[in-house]
Design an enzyme around this catalytic site. Structure first.
Site, PDB file in Angstrom:
ATOM      1  N   HIS A 284      -7.356   0.309   6.487  1.00 41.95           N
ATOM      2  CA  HIS A 284      -7.105  -1.192   6.460  1.00 41.95           C
ATOM      3  C   HIS A 284      -7.169  -1.731   7.785  1.00 41.95           C
ATOM      4  O   HIS A 284      -7.796  -2.758   7.888  1.00 41.95           O
ATOM      5  CB  HIS A 284      -5.509  -1.159   5.700  1.00 41.95           C
ATOM      6  CG  HIS A 284      -5.617  -1.475   4.516  1.00 41.95           C
ATOM      7  ND1 HIS A 284      -6.811  -2.322   3.790  1.00 41.95           N
ATOM      8  CD2 HIS A 284      -4.670  -1.097   3.474  1.00 41.95           C
ATOM      9  CE1 HIS A 284      -6.412  -3.054   2.074  1.00 41.95           C
ATOM     10  NE2 HIS A 284      -5.763  -1.249   2.088  1.00 41.95           N
TER      11      HIS A 284
ATOM     12  N   SER B 275       0.877  -1.253   0.072  1.00 36.47           N
ATOM     13  CA  SER B 275       0.073   0.324  -0.084  1.00 36.47           C
ATOM     14  C   SER B 275       0.855   1.370   0.360  1.00 36.47           C
ATOM     15  O   SER B 275       1.593   1.273   0.670  1.00 36.47           O
ATOM     16  CB  SER B 275      -0.980   0.129   1.501  1.00 36.47           C
ATOM     17  OG  SER B 275      -2.208  -0.990   1.526  1.00 36.47           O
TER      18      SER B 275
END
Lengths: 460, 460, 460, 460
Positions: free
Chosen positions: B383, B307
């Site tokens: 997340h 990410s």
């Protein structure tokens, strides 16, 4: 030859599959020590309090499965909890009212709205997270409707279900499908089961209705509901506007070449989902089917129903029992003796009865009204409200036991003229006007003509 | 070999077709003398006042087509009307408040709720009657979001759109589809267009991402939205948890035999529909894709992201500008000179910078917090809020201009361990705990360790 | 979740539609002055002589439609013309023989082959140009087969049909589909109609066979044949190898959880297309279904049939009528009195008869042989030829009238052990070996053991 | 709204999947010690000798996979074996010839035919048992065609492949599909790759050809061939018969509203499968596309091609080189100097050249003939043989390098008039007549008019 729509076509297969999977889950886990209503309510509280959606899907699924394990009494108990414990947050509501009182504005109204929303609305939305949940929520509402008769206090729970289901089953989400002999058996089976007007006796009867060149059947489906028609209509293509149901239902008749048909007859409309009661589809269905058939047979111009009159006999009995009835004359009373309570009068007797029944039917439709000024007959309210007009009265159009019992054999045709629908609909709702063909109006006896509330004569 | 789901499969083809038809309609009729906003509002009033649905579908369609004919300014004027003239019925609301004050009860609360509902909610529901309308309503909301920056007064209109879209795009209605080389081109084209994290340069680049044996791509679709993915995720199957993006995006690499993969890497997640902003799907998508991949490769057990860290550089610059920063030491400041404002430091410089960047990154994730106690990084909030844990920090994992600019090259891996998701998620929301792997925590300098708010060390 | 195959999926819809259209054409045009056989033959000559394909499709279609208008006698006349006038070109053949005689070589052999090909082969290929023609050609061959009994001279025409149909219905072109309750009704209807072993009495009976969790049904389809299964097999999932058919056909039984099943029983295999007689699919079907079921239930390992023994009673009667029979003893003759000609012996009598029937059945299968050394029973030839082994003999397994009449109630199980199929098959064809389980062999009386031709004992 | 064809629709998905699976198999197993040609031939012998089909499917699959592992030289060796060892059984053939000589009759001819059939025909049929095999056999034939140039002795093997493929790819088995922007990318990719007339430069160019309202693309598919178009045609809808290709290929042009189109232009037809060379589809494709487009746009009546003239320049060069040429005059020779060998003459030069090129083109099409009396140009032979007529000659219609090189820029329009197709086709094949529009004939110089073989003037 169509192109390119099938990628999306597959989507629904997926939906259907997982819906079935969830149902199976419910079926399998149900047995033995069914989870109790209280426990289900507890799970609901957890689902609602979850700040994120980390386990929302799994929790929703667990609740739905557990619900299916409940017995009838336990389900009612669960609804009770929804009513009592999942209403609006009263603290928040009080604060919202106070804030609004102090300084009203868009923001306080919005908070008022949010605070007064029963928590079960969000609960139902979250239950719908589980793939395939929608069908189970519809089934849950069917249970709820069953309870309502004895438990009117659950009406507020039902209001929330109805609100959400009406939004989810918005016409924009529905899909029209033709039902024919290449339709999957599990769908056809439901057509047999759900036919509510003229019973389908077996698969041969069904086939005569969906697989003849001069017959059509269409249903609305929703993408999230597994293998389940929502409502369907059966159509006969004929040369003339029919005045009796038996020739249409006859399985042995010689089919008409549909290209020579002049009339499309909607002879049966049935809702399939008890749990969607109050969410109306029929109006949309009729209009879209008119479009479909017009596309297939551009020459065909007359669209009528052949409809039952379920309220006629009860009304007639009421009038007969009322010695001061304005509708029934002494001659009527004498003549109606021949009608009997059961069975079908012989042909001769029927001929004699015909003008009497027609005049009374005209009265029933054109003069008699509910306290709110609406037609008494529910089917009339539906079609006239849709913008149809009352086209013809058919005495002894339905000699079946049910037809005799409910309507002394009476059937009527409502006619849908596309250009007039809007006008008729508005006249009906704004001024209570019932649009009827001249031939119907003529059946009304001279003295009754003067009692006419709002009746407009249709053009042709 | 699957069976029998295709009857329903066809449904969506139908939906897609009519959606396209409606769009075409809009495109065709748009030209010349576009209907003005006022007229559209007038039509809305008519649609809302209709007692039945006789012409609702046609009217809804007319409004949607007319809306598409409006220019930007006219659209804003239309939203204004929605804000001003389609709020709650204030007379009814006043009466409802009074009634509730007089004798509060379930019924008065229900009326309070109904009366405080902005009329535009029902309006939007009725607009959705038109087949294919849903996509146009999503587009309308995209327009609305565009206006919001300059017109915060329209926020209340947006609230109603969001409310209904969230209900209609409930996870239960979404369908997961794999995207690959046999996906229709009009869908693939949108994958190219909507990729928001690591740009897809052309069809070859796309093909490398969806048609390699060691790559997967999945998207959520909604039955009522034509050819339109809602959100998609790109996955790489690898042997190791990756620490840089370039090798993954490399179109010329030799693909791995997926059966030998040990790790599934979610290296890009993109939302596609601006008009669905605020309706969250990503969490559900990740979890369902984990399930899909687990089914295809039962041996594969590690699910991580690779990410971006979009907030890192801005935070770092802030700390550097703050002479009293607790995060940055004098040594850090000296070392960070080598980072420069543009371009990528040479390999030697990167090696020297690595421990500095790692320590600061650990601080950024584990110590720094927003005033509400949340992590500063939006991707981290997503997340970690989903229940993932911070697995690894990769200095210089993204040397692209954007990666350098936003994050000084920093990338991280979040890891999804199915059994821990629930626990992590709750800890995050209840106590603000950030779960991080030991290796991440060790990067934190000794003195910063003591500043740690709530950080839980992940097990393995 | 599958992806991307639906573009091709639509293809078959197209095929099916046009097939139906062609059939309808035939149906419509048939009446009145049907075109005569001679005219059809004339059209055939034209089709064959066309140098290009300019109007081939239209001409082929015209011929097929005209053929359908012929009455039975006229069809036979048409076949006669095919036999007489559409054989090989004899002039060309004579020349080819001469050329080969003069200087034999690859080229002369090729010309010999071409010249000896009956012209009707090319005719049939050209008839197949018409979209949807394949189904009509299969129907034409069914007519031809009907004629063959009285007109053996048409066998050569049949040979050409068979040759082409075998090539077109090559296993590589067939597709296996599961038949279940979501299969279209027009396909299910054919399952009812074509079931040739254990009649399906109605739709409920059908549903019990295709829609129970412990039942499966699979069929082969060909892309060019409209809505038409070619062959299908019905499978029961059970705990034990069954010894009687009645419990399997019982519609009211409680279904087994299929996950606990140990055995898959192929209890009925039916060919559907008379016109494909002689083109064999059964062997492929069984093997592919074994694969399908193995995939669905990896733990399930035993695959057996429960098969009729259609030749047993006739053989037994022959032996009884033969006073010199080696198979039947005097004791057998006495005991068999209790069997009677019609009806079912009582339970006591059956118990007494059981060892006699078993011993004779063992003789029938293991000792008796056709002049060519094959088993006498056609079903045995099929399964043993496929590589199955004779697993068990079940006296009185089928007490239905047909079962009693054809086989004195006898049923057997053939077992398919995947690893042995090849070996068994070769042994059967190369050495006439019949592989049988020890328990079957033990039923054979000691004296008969010595008469055994080639019987191999199966391992377990 | 279509109904009920999707059950069959799924079939093809299944076919496609297994086809891909088989291809993957080949890909995976290929490496390292590839099985040698001899071994493959050995397996073929086994497959052919198998009496039943017990392991036929598996064996066929093994052979196909092994074949894919062979290198080019080994493949040629394999074909050699097919030629030498899998020809007709010569012993049987000799016996058949003798028997026929002794007493000729239907039976002996049949045996002659059977005995002279090369064994490889049955071998190829058995290879096709493997699911997905058809595509691999088509690929095998493509290899074979490659070898043929150097190994003309393999022609007899090719004859058998052609025979079977022509039967399997009979027009009756083909399905027409529209290709557009919702077609799967793996199919579109092949359209790009196989375009043989006017190269498609990239996905944007493709999109302009398949996704504009005034463009259409159609392809034939076969159910057994995975994701593979067989042949496709690109169509432009225009107002006028076009005289140049560049405006049609222009990606930036403003599309025409297709409802106002008067002409459908077939501007590119490409065969896709090298392995199906010699099996002709183009004629059927054009006719079915004419039907499709007529259905979509009933008002559109003119169907023309805009075709290359690939043989013109070579012929012209030949005539120029021939001092005794009847076609080229001294003035022509002088004028043609301006044409040059490469590049495009300037506009002025083109204007001067135009009448010369037109006259010579008219000569090339109408007067020049092959020894067999056919037109010299292969594209002309195709369209005229299909029953089209030569409608117009367009000098400098294609200024691309290829157009200049092959045809000095010449393009022509062939026109398909449905009612004349049959007549034109027969005239072409029976009498060699070339039907041409008056304007074409007028281009012929007066003296050449007399050399005209059979040219019929089209009506209008």
């Amino acid at each position: 030859m169509d192109s390119g729509t099938s990628f999306f076509g597959d989507l629904l297969g997926t939906i259907a599959e997982r819906g079935r999977a969830l149902l199976d889950l419910g079926r399998e886990r149900r047995p033995a020590g069914a989870v109790r209503a209280a426990h289900v309510a507890e799970l609901c509280e957890r689902l609602l309090s979850g700040q994120g959606e980390a386990s929302g899907v799994a929790l929703a699924q667990e609740i739905l499965v557990a619900y299916r394990g409940l017995k009838t009494g336990e389900r009612v108990a669960f609804f009770e909890t929804l009513a009592v414990a999942f209403g609006p947050d009263s603290l928040r509501l009080d604060r919202a009212i106070a804030a609004h009182a102090a300084s009203p504005g868009a923001r306080t109204v919005a908070e008022l709205h949010a605070a007064s929303e029963p928590r079960r609305q969000e609960l139902i939305r979250r239950l719908n997270l589980a793939p395939g949940a929608t069908g189970l929520l519809v089934a849950m509402r069917a249970d709820l409707l069953d309870s309502l008769t004895r438990r009117p206090d659950l009406a507020e729970v039902d209001r929330d279900f109805t609100h959400l289901l009406a939004s989810w089953f918005n016409r924009g989400f529905l899909v029209l499908r033709r039902i024919d002999w290449s339709t999957p058996a599990n769908v056809l089976e439901k057509i047999i089961r759900y036919e509510a007007v003229h019973e389908i006796s077996d698969w041969n009867d069904l086939r005569a209705r969906v697989d003849s060149p001069d017959r059509r059947c269409y249903a609305f489906f929703h993408p999230a509901l597994v293998d389940e028609p929502l409502i369907f209509v059966e159509v006969a293509l004929t040369r003339e506007v029919p005045d009796a149901i038996a020739p249409i239902l006859e399985t042995k008749r010689t089919p008409l070449d549909p290209k020579t048909a002049k009339v499309a007859v909607f002879y049966s409309i049935s809702n399939c989902q008890k749990g969607l009661g109050g969410v109306s589809f029929g109006n949309f269905l009729i209009k879209q089917v008119v479009e479909e058939i017009s596309r297939e047979f551009p020459a065909l111009r007359t669209f009528v129903t052949l409809s039952p009159v379920p309220g006629f006999r009860a009304w007639l009995d009421g009038e007969l029992a009322n010695s001061a009835s304005l509708a029934v004359t002494a001659e009527d009373r004498a003549a109606l003796e021949a009608l009997g309570r059961t069975g079908v009068p012989e042909e001769g007797a029927r001929a004699a009865l015909r003008p009497v029944v027609e005049a009374l039917a005209a009265y029933y439709f054109l003069v008699a009204r509910s306290p709110k000024g609406k037609p008494l007959d529910p089917v009339a309210r539906f079609h006239l409200g849709n913008g149809a007009r009352l086209e013809r009265i058919n005495a002894f159009g339905d000699l079946s036991p049910r037809g005799m019992k409910q309507a002394a054999g009476l059937m009527v045709n409502y006619r849908y003229v596309l250009e007039d629908i809007e006008k008729n609909h508005e006249a009906f709702f704004d001024r209570g006007t019932i649009v009827a063909a001249p031939q119907v109006r003529k059946m009304l006896r001279a003295d009754s003509q003067q009692k006419l509330p709002a009746v407009r004569e249709a053009a042709g």
